[in-house]
Design a protein around this motif. Structure first.
Motif, mmCIF file in Angstrom:
data_model
loop_
_atom_site.group_PDB
_atom_site.id
_atom_site.type_symbol
_atom_site.label_atom_id
_atom_site.label_comp_id
_atom_site.label_asym_id
_atom_site.label_seq_id
_atom_site.Cartn_x
_atom_site.Cartn_y
_atom_site.Cartn_z
ATOM 1 N N ILE A 1 0.949 -1.181 0.171
ATOM 2 C CA ILE A 1 0.092 0.001 -0.001
ATOM 3 C C ILE A 1 0.869 1.220 0.056
ATOM 4 C CG2 ILE A 1 -1.681 1.471 1.328
ATOM 5 C CD1 ILE A 1 -2.887 -1.330 2.272
ATOM 6 N N PHE A 2 1.914 1.436 0.658
ATOM 7 C CA PHE A 2 2.815 2.521 1.042
ATOM 8 C C PHE A 2 3.361 2.681 -0.696
ATOM 9 C CE2 PHE A 2 3.357 1.213 5.635
ATOM 10 C CZ PHE A 2 2.215 1.751 5.775
ATOM 11 N N ASN A 3 3.864 1.515 -1.083
ATOM 12 C CA ASN A 3 4.620 1.695 -2.326
ATOM 13 C C ASN A 3 3.422 2.131 -3.302
ATOM 14 O OD1 ASN A 3 6.872 0.522 -1.412
ATOM 15 N ND2 ASN A 3 6.475 -1.576 -2.265
ATOM 16 N N ARG A 4 2.362 1.635 -3.194
ATOM 17 C CA ARG A 4 1.496 2.432 -4.508
ATOM 18 C C ARG A 4 1.264 3.686 -4.429
ATOM 19 N NH1 ARG A 4 -1.409 -2.848 -3.355
ATOM 20 N NH2 ARG A 4 -3.135 -1.650 -2.254
ATOM 21 N N HIS A 5 1.341 4.204 -2.876
ATOM 22 C CA HIS A 5 0.909 5.576 -2.740
ATOM 23 C C HIS A 5 2.178 6.240 -2.565
ATOM 24 C CE1 HIS A 5 -3.330 5.183 -2.584
ATOM 25 N NE2 HIS A 5 -3.039 4.205 -2.116
ATOM 26 N N ALA A 6 3.144 6.003 -3.111
ATOM 27 C CA ALA A 6 4.576 6.645 -3.188
ATOM 28 C C ALA A 6 4.539 8.039 -3.399
ATOM 29 C CB ALA A 6 5.335 6.156 -3.900
ATOM 30 N N ASP A 7 3.723 8.843 -3.917
ATOM 31 C CA ASP A 7 3.369 10.080 -4.309
ATOM 32 C C ASP A 7 2.958 10.610 -3.067
ATOM 33 O OD1 ASP A 7 0.892 8.614 -4.544
ATOM 34 O OD2 ASP A 7 -0.021 10.286 -6.018
ATOM 35 N N LYS A 8 2.169 10.018 -2.004
ATOM 36 C CA LYS A 8 1.738 10.706 -0.785
ATOM 37 C C LYS A 8 2.558 10.225 0.405
ATOM 38 C CE LYS A 8 -2.793 9.658 -2.870
ATOM 39 N NZ LYS A 8 -2.260 8.650 -3.963
ATOM 40 N N VAL A 9 2.892 9.030 0.429
ATOM 41 C CA VAL A 9 3.659 8.772 1.939
ATOM 42 C C VAL A 9 5.301 9.000 1.653
ATOM 43 C CG1 VAL A 9 3.961 6.579 3.299
ATOM 44 C CG2 VAL A 9 1.775 6.840 2.071
ATOM 45 N N ALA A 10 5.667 9.696 2.564
ATOM 46 C CA ALA A 10 6.993 10.219 2.300
ATOM 47 C C ALA A 10 7.893 9.200 3.649
ATOM 48 C CB ALA A 10 7.211 11.452 2.993
ATOM 49 N N MET A 11 7.164 8.673 4.530
ATOM 50 C CA MET A 11 8.036 7.854 5.645
ATOM 51 C C MET A 11 7.026 6.879 6.153
ATOM 52 S SD MET A 11 9.927 8.859 9.130
ATOM 53 C CE MET A 11 11.037 10.194 8.275
ATOM 54 N N ALA A 12 7.333 5.801 6.895
ATOM 55 C CA ALA A 12 6.432 4.901 7.500
ATOM 56 C C ALA A 12 7.457 4.199 8.595
ATOM 57 C CB ALA A 12 5.713 4.091 6.715
ATOM 58 N N ASN A 13 6.856 3.975 9.711
ATOM 59 C CA ASN A 13 7.827 3.530 10.780
ATOM 60 C C ASN A 13 6.982 2.379 11.359
ATOM 61 O OD1 ASN A 13 7.950 6.622 10.505
ATOM 62 N ND2 ASN A 13 10.092 5.834 11.220
ATOM 63 N N ILE A 14 7.437 1.022 11.174
ATOM 64 C CA ILE A 14 6.710 -0.051 11.932
ATOM 65 C C ILE A 14 7.050 -0.018 13.149
ATOM 66 C CG2 ILE A 14 8.475 -1.791 11.324
ATOM 67 C CD1 ILE A 14 6.348 -3.860 10.924
ATOM 68 N N ALA A 15 5.934 -0.385 14.146
ATOM 69 C CA ALA A 15 6.108 -0.438 15.572
ATOM 70 C C ALA A 15 6.254 -1.814 16.193
ATOM 71 C CB ALA A 15 4.914 0.482 16.183
ATOM 72 N N GLN A 16 7.108 -1.958 16.933
ATOM 73 C CA GLN A 16 8.579 -1.255 17.209
ATOM 74 C C GLN A 16 9.475 -2.335 17.040
ATOM 75 O OE1 GLN A 16 8.777 0.759 20.710
ATOM 76 N NE2 GLN A 16 6.509 1.238 20.696
ATOM 77 N N LEU A 17 10.700 -1.872 16.618
ATOM 78 C CA LEU A 17 11.868 -2.687 16.006
ATOM 79 C C LEU A 17 12.081 -4.162 16.813
ATOM 80 C CD1 LEU A 17 14.068 -2.441 13.988
ATOM 81 C CD2 LEU A 17 15.556 -1.417 15.777
#
Ligand code: AHR
Length: 557
Positions: free
Chosen positions: A387-403
């Motif tokens: 989903i983030f890849n397909r919205h690459a024009d909108k999503v500048a960063m994403a951080n999975i919780a937690q490491l």
């Protein structure tokens, strides 16, 4: 002549692959496969920010202490007190950015507690000290009473070692704008220019840390201060005005604390009020956790969250349904932001996402909110990253919780034991998308049907995304179906295929996981396939195993 498809399928194990010519595929599509992925080479969406594959580290349970930080004198292999296994594994997946120190913890953290000689740092009560999720056998260690051994310099070193950029979350609820100002000065002022730069040098880092990403509070509608959007907009302006910029970091990337889920009112009212402050706003944070709260099992103390390891088909699909909702949240908030920010200068930062289960599968008692991670979570990660890849024009960063040792973690670690989770492997498979051009990708497949509270329900049976880097096409696909393999025809519109490599992550049982005692139960398998001839072939057939994630690296002719 290409051999017939049936000659190939089945030869290659779980992710069987074959080529067919374009003409043959068009003619025989209905007999070939029951699903289809079309990649439109000439329809670019935007560059996939590497930061979409970012991480999140909070002083919460076993994330920092016993997770990342083991201390200089530890018998656990470490670099300056930092667990070496995590550093090495993050490098291997090209970890782009790590957010720290919270989360809710951030709005009570005083960065001054975590600088200076470690031996004289204060011990403070952790934000999470009274959380109802603590197992009875947890102690009063640094997870509850933070010894501040891991502070700004240690975190910056961890980032440097792992090849990641730091993303700091500043305290808006309980510190002043002046403290934020000074934290930026401590991190970024040039060597020898300020008292805080001298302090940084004494702490071991003469050169500026070059922290570019700054979150202004966290969940400011909740644990970050219970503000309303107008109040928060005022705070945002106060905190971001005149924060010092130093040579080499003229631009700071400020991230505003965005909405709670689908609260479009928070987004609209903030943007309406922030006015001139929008000039400093680079990212708008969105948090989205997936849990089983909507499946009708909502009565217990933990809001109906399901179990990480023991789940039935309804719980499996419900978590994935929740995860899919992030797409609506992205498009909904994006269009609300566009009402005020017509040029869409401000991008979306999904700086907390992942599966959240009830307590009971912690890797050790002090790992508050620690949970196991199965193939189900890998599927969830696969479709979320798509989903983030397909919205690459909108999503500048994403951080999975937690490491590590927490919600949807990439690692489990305790003392000298360590393992990567299935989710780690999905990040590894996605690394090739970083900085590539996202392409319009259409997946069509039968819905995956299930029973929800006794009524028929379904989710999309297949998810996919694709990106192009020179002649290298990367396609990732997730088969969400719990029991059916999915034979899929992949058509590359606008280019011919030269050669293909395929990696598949799957397991006979979706409950499969890696543990500290059995660390390699789930791992991707690689197969290399070459075209037998350089025809104009642009179509291939792949069988995706049930509940699996697959990566195809396709060299274009
Ligand atoms: O990740 C755990 C918590 O979830 C974070 O501290 C908070 O921001 C969110 O509510």
């Amino acid at each position: 002549m290409m051999p017939g498809r049936r000659d190939f399928v089945g030869l290659l194990g779980s992710a069987a692959v074959s080529f067919v010519t374009r003409a043959a595929a068009t003619h025989r599509t209905s007999n070939l496969a029951d699903a289809r992925i079309e990649v439109l080479i000439n329809e670019p969406i935007g560059t996939i920010a590497p930061e979409i594959q970012g991480h999140f580290v909070e002083h919460l349970g076993g994330v920092v202490y016993d997770g990342i930080w083991v201390g200089d004198g530890s018998r656990v292999p470490n670099i300056s007190g930092i667990r070496k296994d995590i550093v090495d594994r993050l490098r291997a997946i090209k970890s782009p950015v790590i957010r720290w120190p919270g989360g809710c913890f951030a709005d009570q953290y005083d960065w001054r507690d975590g600088i200076g000689p470690r031996a004289s740092r204060p011990k403070r009560t952790n934000f999470w000290v009274r959380s109802p999720e603590w197992p009875a056998s947890a102690g009063n260690g640094p997870q509850r009473y933070d010894t501040n051994q891991f502070g700004t310099i240690e975190f910056a070193r961890f980032c440097k070692l792992s090849g990641s950029q730091p993303y700091f979350a500043a305290n808006v609820r309980s510190l002043r704008p002046h403290d934020f100002w000074q934290w930026a000065e401590y991190c970024n002022s040039p060597a020898g220019t300020t008292t805080l730069a001298d302090q940084r040098e004494k702490d071991g880092e003469r050169q500026p840390l070059n922290v570019r990403y700054w979150g202004v509070g966290n969940e400011s509608w909740g644990c970050g201060g219970n503000f309303n959007p107008e109040e928060y907009a005022t705070e945002f302006r106060r905190y971001t005005a005149w924060v010092p910029r130093f040579p080499g970091q003229e631009r700071l990337f400020m991230v505003g604390s965005g909405p709670n889920g689908d609260d479009l009112g928070w987004t609209r009212r903030f943007f309406d009020r922030v006015g001139r402050g929008m000039g400093d706003l680079w990212g708008w944070a969105l948090h989205h956790y997936s849990w089983n709260a909507s499946s009708g099992r909502t009565t217990d103390w933990f809001q109906g969250k399901g179990d990480a390891l023991n789940f039935d088909s309804e719980q499996y699909y419900e978590i994935l349904r929740e995860a899919n909702r992030v797409e609506q949240l992205i498009t909904g908030h994006w269009s609300a932001m566009g009402e005020f920010d017509r040029q869409h200068r401000v991008k979306i930062v999904v700086d907390e996402w992942g599966a959240w289960y009830k307590p009971g599968t912690e890797p050790f008692p002090d790992a508050l909110l620690g949970q196991q991670n199965t193939m189900r979570d890998a599927v969830l990660a696969g479709l979320s990253l798509d989903i983030f890849n397909r919205h690459a024009d909108k999503v500048a960063m994403a951080n999975i919780a937690q490491l590590v040792n927490c919600l949807q973690s990439l690692f489990l670690a305790h003392e000298d034991k360590f393992c990567v989770t299935p989710t780690y492997h999905v990040f590894s498979m996605n690394a090739a998308h970083q900085a590539a051009q996202s392409l319009r990708t259409i997946a069509s497949a039968p819905q995956a049907a299930y029973s929800r509270n006794g009524r028929p329900a379904s989710i999309p049976g297949l998810s996919a995304s694709a990106s192009l880097n020179a002649k290298q096409l990367t396609v990732t696909a997730t088969n969400t179906h719990l029991t059916e393999d999915r034979e899929t025809e992949i058509s590359i519109r606008g280019a011919a295929i030269n050669s293909i490599k395929v990696w598949t992550l799957s397991a006979p049982d979706v409950h499969a996981c890696n543990t500290l005692a059995n660390p390699n139960a789930v791992a991707p398998r690689e197969q290399t396939i070459s075209a037998t001839s350089k025809t104009s072939a642009s179509t291939l057939v792949v069988k995706f195993p049930k509940a699996s994630v697959t990566k195809l690296e396709i060299a274009l002719a």
